[in-house]
Design an enzyme around this catalytic site. Structure first.
Site, PDB file in Angstrom:
ATOM      1  N   ASP A 128       0.818  -1.092   0.089  1.00 27.02           N
ATOM      2  CA  ASP A 128      -0.065  -0.084   0.168  1.00 27.02           C
ATOM      3  C   ASP A 128       0.852   1.289  -0.100  1.00 27.02           C
ATOM      4  O   ASP A 128       1.937   1.048   0.518  1.00 27.02           O
ATOM      5  CB  ASP A 128      -1.008   0.045   1.265  1.00 27.02           C
ATOM      6  N   HIS A 155       2.067   3.611  -8.946  1.00 27.72           N
ATOM      7  CA  HIS A 155       2.062   2.251  -9.445  1.00 27.72           C
ATOM      8  C   HIS A 155       3.296   1.880 -10.082  1.00 27.72           C
ATOM      9  O   HIS A 155       3.742   0.628  -9.906  1.00 27.72           O
ATOM     10  CB  HIS A 155       0.863   2.099 -10.176  1.00 27.72           C
ATOM     11  N   LEU A 166      11.101 -20.164  -4.766  1.00 26.38           N
ATOM     12  CA  LEU A 166      10.312 -19.108  -4.160  1.00 26.38           C
ATOM     13  C   LEU A 166       8.817 -19.476  -4.852  1.00 26.38           C
ATOM     14  O   LEU A 166       8.781 -19.230  -6.199  1.00 26.38           O
ATOM     15  CB  LEU A 166      10.549 -17.790  -3.995  1.00 26.38           C
TER      16      LEU A 166
HETATM   17  C1  IPE Z   1      -5.289  -2.974  -0.019  1.00 30.98           C
HETATM   18  O1  IPE Z   1      -4.993  -1.413  -0.294  1.00 30.98           O
HETATM   19  C2  IPE Z   1      -5.432  -3.386  -1.343  1.00 30.98           C
HETATM   20  C3  IPE Z   1      -4.039  -3.680  -1.951  1.00 30.98           C
HETATM   21  C4  IPE Z   1      -2.843  -3.351  -1.409  1.00 30.98           C
HETATM   22  C5  IPE Z   1      -4.234  -4.155  -3.204  1.00 30.98           C
HETATM   23  P1  IPE Z   1      -6.325  -0.443  -0.499  1.00 30.98           P
HETATM   24  O2  IPE Z   1      -5.660   0.926  -0.653  1.00 30.98           O
HETATM   25  O3  IPE Z   1      -7.016  -0.825  -1.391  1.00 30.98           O
HETATM   26  O4  IPE Z   1      -6.650  -0.432   0.978  1.00 30.98           O
HETATM   27  P2  IPE Z   1      -7.790   0.720   1.669  1.00 30.98           P
HETATM   28  O5  IPE Z   1      -8.936   1.100   0.727  1.00 30.98           O
HETATM   29  O6  IPE Z   1      -6.799   1.655   2.165  1.00 30.98           O
HETATM   30  O7  IPE Z   1      -8.306   0.000   2.899  1.00 30.98           O
HETATM   31  C1  IPE Z   2      -1.548   0.125  -3.407  1.00 31.81           C
HETATM   32  O1  IPE Z   2      -1.325   1.383  -3.414  1.00 31.81           O
HETATM   33  C2  IPE Z   2      -1.781  -0.321  -4.549  1.00 31.81           C
HETATM   34  C3  IPE Z   2      -3.281  -0.776  -5.046  1.00 31.81           C
HETATM   35  C4  IPE Z   2      -4.196  -0.829  -4.053  1.00 31.81           C
HETATM   36  C5  IPE Z   2      -3.609  -1.298  -6.221  1.00 31.81           C
HETATM   37  P1  IPE Z   2      -2.689   2.592  -3.451  1.00 31.81           P
HETATM   38  O2  IPE Z   2      -2.978   2.833  -4.675  1.00 31.81           O
HETATM   39  O3  IPE Z   2      -3.559   2.168  -2.701  1.00 31.81           O
HETATM   40  O4  IPE Z   2      -2.102   3.652  -2.798  1.00 31.81           O
HETATM   41  P2  IPE Z   2      -2.636   4.827  -1.356  1.00 31.81           P
HETATM   42  O5  IPE Z   2      -2.704   3.875  -0.476  1.00 31.81           O
HETATM   43  O6  IPE Z   2      -3.703   5.497  -2.226  1.00 31.81           O
HETATM   44  O7  IPE Z   2      -1.558   5.544  -1.428  1.00 31.81           O
HETATM   45 MG    MG Z   3      -4.138   2.430  -0.687  1.00 30.38          MG
END
Ligand code: IPE
Ligand code: IPE
Ligand code: MG
Length: 253
Positions: free
Chosen positions: A25, A42, A136
């Site tokens: 995240d 990303h 792995l």
């Molecule tokens: C969790 O991250 C899902 C992934 C890392 C794929 P999110 O950004 O979607 O989670 P929330 O919305 O903050 O709970």
């Molecule tokens: C995690 O990063 C990747 C996915 C959930 C696909 P985020 O896109 O959730 O990034 P934040 O949490 O908004 O910073």
């Molecule tokens: Mg996120």
């Protein structure tokens, strides 16, 4: 070789984690902090995925499960969803040689048929190509959520009950575990969440029952091998009691 990796390599096999799961995240915030669009984050997160896979391989971990796209992430703006699935196709294509070189077996869990066709195809190709690798096992959780998986498991078991191939008395812990998409994998010993939030966001709900949780403020694009290895070393120092007393654990009872 860094000191941390060297230390991990000297650890007793039974002290080492076998399965590490990561909620990757913080990509969007990492990009925003740099005045860029979320997609930029990303793109930079790919390097961290490569590092996590290599870092686990070098540390002799058997399973790494990466939360890459949740069921709920379909609710993001269409452009971001499209950018993420295209990035996935491109990354799998570019990383295949690397996976082969590192003896990594790629697998995936989730509602994969909900992914765009080109994405499914690229994924299937890489899964088949790496199927015989013995290092792995790296699993991508895509269009995945713990509740989706548990619902599926209930459906599968209900089906077998209805057909008579199973009776109510057969329903136990192992049967539930065996009907999840992670069937055949040990439960995660370690769950890491980057990005500074303290939540599970519907990841591996059944499997993390006794995982050691690690939350780091590091945004995913900045997560590196050294931080991963430090977490493994911190894990070794934690006492896992599985409901027993500290004295019982100390005496191997
Ligand atoms: C969790 O991250 C899902 C992934 C890392 C794929 P999110 O950004 O979607 O989670 P929330 O919305 O903050 O709970
Ligand atoms: C995690 O990063 C990747 C996915 C959930 C696909 P985020 O896109 O959730 O990034 P934040 O949490 O908004 O910073
Ligand atoms: Mg996120």
């Amino acid at each position: 070789m860094t000191d941390r990796l060297q230390l991990i390599r000297t650890l007793d096999q039974n002290k080492k984690p076998r399965h590490i799961a990561i909620i990757m995240d913080g990509n969007g915030r990492w990009a925003k902090e740099r005045g860029k669009e979320r997609v930029y984050g990303h793109q930079h997160g790919v390097q961290s995925v490569r590092n996590a896979i290599e870092g686990c391989g070098e540390a002799g971990i058997d399973f790494l499960t990466l939360y890459a796209f949740s069921t709920e992430n379909w609710n993001r703006p269409k452009e971001e969803v499209n950018a993420l699935t295209s990035l996935l196709v491109k990354t799998i294509h570019l990383e295949l040689d690397n996976l082969m070189r590192n003896n990594v077996r790629l697998t995936a869990i989730g509602a994969l048929t909900d992914l765009p066709e080109d994405c499914q195809e690229e994924l299937r190709g890489a899964i088949n190509h790496t199927a015989e690798n013995s290092g792995l096992t790296a699993t991508l959780a895509l269009s995945y959520s713990g509740r989706w998986e548990i619902t599926n498991m209930v459906r599968k078991i209900a089906n077998k009950l209805a057909k008579g191939s199973l009776s109510q008395e057969d329903i136990n812990n192992d049967l539930v575990t065996g009907n999840l998409s992670t069937s055949g994998m040990p439960d995660p010993d370690i769950l890491i969440r980057t990005g500074g939030n303290f939540r599970i966001s519907n990841f591996l709900l059944w499997q993390i029952a006794y995982a050691e949780l690690f939350f780091t403020p590091t945004q995913w694009p900045d997560f590196n091998k050294d931080e991963l290895w430090q977490i493994i070393l911190d894990f070794v120092d934690r006492e896992r009691r599985f409901g027993k007393t500290g004295e019982q654990v100390a005496n191997h009872q």
